[in-house]
Scaffold this motif. Structure first.
Motif, PDB file in Angstrom:
ATOM      1  N   GLN A 148      24.542 -69.819   4.257  1.00 28.08           N
ATOM      2  CA  GLN A 148      24.952 -68.370   2.908  1.00 28.08           C
ATOM      3  C   GLN A 148      23.359 -68.192   2.187  1.00 28.08           C
ATOM      4  O   GLN A 148      22.852 -67.517   2.234  1.00 28.08           O
ATOM      5  N   GLU A 149      23.127 -69.462   2.105  1.00 30.22           N
ATOM      6  CA  GLU A 149      21.254 -69.341   1.479  1.00 30.22           C
ATOM      7  C   GLU A 149      20.580 -68.476   2.323  1.00 30.22           C
ATOM      8  O   GLU A 149      19.773 -68.020   1.764  1.00 30.22           O
ATOM      9  N   PHE A 150      20.356 -69.366   3.663  1.00 30.08           N
ATOM     10  CA  PHE A 150      19.959 -69.017   4.278  1.00 30.08           C
ATOM     11  C   PHE A 150      19.403 -68.026   4.813  1.00 30.08           C
ATOM     12  O   PHE A 150      19.251 -67.036   4.742  1.00 30.08           O
ATOM     13  N   TYR A 151      20.568 -67.251   4.352  1.00 31.86           N
ATOM     14  CA  TYR A 151      21.412 -65.848   5.052  1.00 31.86           C
ATOM     15  C   TYR A 151      20.895 -65.351   4.144  1.00 31.86           C
ATOM     16  O   TYR A 151      19.759 -63.595   4.386  1.00 31.86           O
ATOM     17  N   ASP A 152      21.020 -64.935   3.756  1.00 33.79           N
ATOM     18  CA  ASP A 152      20.370 -64.654   1.905  1.00 33.79           C
ATOM     19  C   ASP A 152      18.507 -64.768   2.141  1.00 33.79           C
ATOM     20  O   ASP A 152      18.239 -63.439   1.937  1.00 33.79           O
ATOM     21  N   ALA A 153      17.661 -65.317   2.314  1.00 34.85           N
ATOM     22  CA  ALA A 153      16.415 -65.377   2.496  1.00 34.85           C
ATOM     23  C   ALA A 153      16.135 -64.178   3.210  1.00 34.85           C
ATOM     24  O   ALA A 153      14.683 -64.063   3.410  1.00 34.85           O
ATOM     25  N   LEU A 154      16.857 -63.776   3.617  1.00 33.00           N
ATOM     26  CA  LEU A 154      16.057 -63.195   5.261  1.00 33.00           C
ATOM     27  C   LEU A 154      16.808 -61.967   5.107  1.00 33.00           C
ATOM     28  O   LEU A 154      16.341 -60.513   5.656  1.00 33.00           O
ATOM     29  N   THR A 155      18.317 -61.223   4.126  1.00 34.08           N
ATOM     30  CA  THR A 155      18.717 -60.427   3.286  1.00 34.08           C
ATOM     31  C   THR A 155      18.439 -59.973   1.995  1.00 34.08           C
ATOM     32  O   THR A 155      18.607 -58.440   2.084  1.00 34.08           O
ATOM     33  N   ARG A 156      17.739 -60.713   1.467  1.00 43.09           N
ATOM     34  CA  ARG A 156      18.043 -59.587  -0.122  1.00 43.09           C
ATOM     35  C   ARG A 156      16.666 -59.736  -0.501  1.00 43.09           C
ATOM     36  O   ARG A 156      15.745 -60.317  -0.098  1.00 43.09           O
ATOM     37  N   ILE A 157      16.781 -58.662  -0.947  1.00 46.45           N
ATOM     38  CA  ILE A 157      15.135 -58.469  -0.959  1.00 46.45           C
ATOM     39  C   ILE A 157      14.318 -58.782  -1.662  1.00 46.45           C
ATOM     40  O   ILE A 157      12.875 -59.203  -1.028  1.00 46.45           O
ATOM     41  N   GLU A 158      15.227 -59.398  -3.072  1.00 44.08           N
ATOM     42  CA  GLU A 158      14.077 -60.845  -3.849  1.00 44.08           C
ATOM     43  C   GLU A 158      13.480 -61.786  -3.004  1.00 44.08           C
ATOM     44  O   GLU A 158      12.772 -62.158  -3.220  1.00 44.08           O
ATOM     45  N   MET A 159      14.201 -62.296  -2.228  1.00 41.15           N
ATOM     46  CA  MET A 159      14.145 -63.164  -1.381  1.00 41.15           C
ATOM     47  C   MET A 159      12.977 -63.207  -0.721  1.00 41.15           C
ATOM     48  O   MET A 159      12.303 -63.630  -0.862  1.00 41.15           O
ATOM     49  N   VAL A 160      13.572 -62.111   0.002  1.00 39.98           N
ATOM     50  CA  VAL A 160      12.521 -61.665   1.306  1.00 39.98           C
ATOM     51  C   VAL A 160      10.566 -61.570   0.863  1.00 39.98           C
ATOM     52  O   VAL A 160       9.709 -61.801   0.547  1.00 39.98           O
ATOM     53  N   THR A 161      10.944 -61.137  -0.551  1.00 47.33           N
ATOM     54  CA  THR A 161       9.894 -61.091  -1.516  1.00 47.33           C
ATOM     55  C   THR A 161       9.362 -62.363  -1.761  1.00 47.33           C
ATOM     56  O   THR A 161       7.880 -62.369  -1.637  1.00 47.33           O
ATOM     57  N   ALA A 162      10.383 -62.429  -2.093  1.00 54.26           N
ATOM     58  CA  ALA A 162       9.572 -63.989  -2.337  1.00 54.26           C
ATOM     59  C   ALA A 162       8.610 -65.125  -1.228  1.00 54.26           C
ATOM     60  O   ALA A 162       7.920 -65.437  -1.397  1.00 54.26           O
TER      61      ALA A 162
END
Length: 367
Positions: free
Chosen positions: A224-238
């Protein structure tokens, strides 16, 4: 009221040949709905799309709901139209025995959006590599052909319904369709993603040699953490370290890396799978690849398998390298998904062995 040559010459209606609607001041309207339905069916039914050994055809206009009208207000032509269209299509891959069938959905063809911005969604019935290849062809090539037909509908709508709607004043020529512009109300205007610069040297529809890329990578994190890294805008921005535009939902658009990468989410299964239409700005205009991330959580890591179809042959090596450099490596650096410390954190915060492991870690640190 009187026509030319009748009655008092001081009457203002003498300036109009029909003695009505002086100076085109009043609102007049023509219903273009029935004509539009016939015209759209004529343009879309049996539309053939063929290239590179793939033959597709629109076989039916399954749904055509909405209306259209041409209006005159103060001498200006205003066109209103809004259509919800569903099409059935079938396609055949060279050498294959069975036809692939699917649908095209155009949910909002309206004056509020330029034809290039109108959503056109392609779906298929069935699965398998052949079906996915035909679907990708309809997305990359078929949608462009459909847009051409929609443009032709708008051109003929203006031509047909400009006739006689604005009557000339005395001594003026009839209004020509070329001088008509469409005025929109401003409602339902979709947010316009920043434009992506494309390679104009290769025309749309030119035969293009494409390849498939397959990559696999291990990450020290939860699925789920990897999934979030590609779908949550704050993580993608990071991990991209730049401005991001993203709507993480089916049909949602994304723009990354200063406009170099753009695309659309096609399937989202939290913690398990992400499917995108994806393009690099230097690729031929309107050409998209299809990227699938299969995410599988193992006992001590998460395995990510990437498959990218329809990559231009000349861009394969650069694209492969960029996945590792700008996606995988950047994600690991930004969130620590490539270090044993992340694995240790997971163990220490879950499972019945956490206190025993923590005890041995403390002993090790005091040696």
């Amino acid at each position: 009221m009187a026509k030319w040559g009748e009655g008092d010459p001081r009457w203002i209606v003498e300036e109009r040949p029909d003695a009505t609607n002086v100076n085109n001041w009043h609102w007049t309207e023509k219903n273009a709905g029935p004509w539009s339905k016939d015209r759209l069916k004529e343009l879309l039914t049996n539309l053939k799309i063929a290239q590179n050994g793939i033959d597709c055809k629109i076989i039916e206009v399954e749904k055509l709901e909405g209306d259209a009208s041409a209006n005159n207000r103060k001498g200006k032509l205003i066109f209103f139209y809004e259509w919800d269209i569903k099409l059935k299509w079938e396609g055949l891959l060279a050498g294959a025995a069975d036809k692939i069938k699917g649908e095209v959905h155009i949910p909002n063809l309206s004056e509020e959006n330029d034809i290039s911005e109108v959503d056109i969604t392609v779906t298929i019935k069935g699965s398998g590599d052949e079906a996915q290849r035909v679907k990708a062809f309809m997305h990359n090539v078929g949608r462009n052909e459909i847009r051409k037909q929609l443009k032709e509908y708008l051109r003929s709508l203006k031509e047909e319904y400009s006739k006689g709607l604005i009557l000339p004043k005395k001594g003026e020529a009839q209004v020509k369709p070329d001088n008509v512009s469409t005025i929109t109300s401003g409602f339902n205007k979709k947010v316009n993603m920043e434009p992506i610069v494309s390679n104009k040297n290769q025309p749309v529809g030119l035969k293009l040699d494409t390849k498939t890329i397959e990559l696999s990578e291990k990450f020290q994190c939860r699925a789920q953490e990897f999934y979030d890294a590609l779908t949550r805008i704050e993580m993608v921005t990071a991990f991209t370290q730049g401005h991001v535009k993203m709507e993480a939902e089916k049909g949602g658009k994304f723009v990354l890396f200063g406009g170099n990468i753009s695309g659309e989410f096609r399937e989202l299964v939290p913690g398990k799978k992400i499917v995108q239409y994806w393009r690099y700005k230097q690729w031929p205009d309107q050409h998209f690849s299809e990227v699938t991330f299969n995410i599988e959580e193992k006992e001590d890591h998460t395995l990510v398998q990437l498959r990218q179809e329809l990559v231009p042959a000349g861009e394969v090596e650069r694209t492969r390298d960029n996945w590792r450099r700008y996606y995988f490596d950047s994600i690991k650096r930004a969130f620590g998904f490539g270090t044993i410390l992340t694995l240790l954190r997971r163990i220490l915060t879950s499972g019945p062995m956490r206190f025993t492991i923590l005890f041995f870690v403390k002993i090790f640190m005091h040696l």
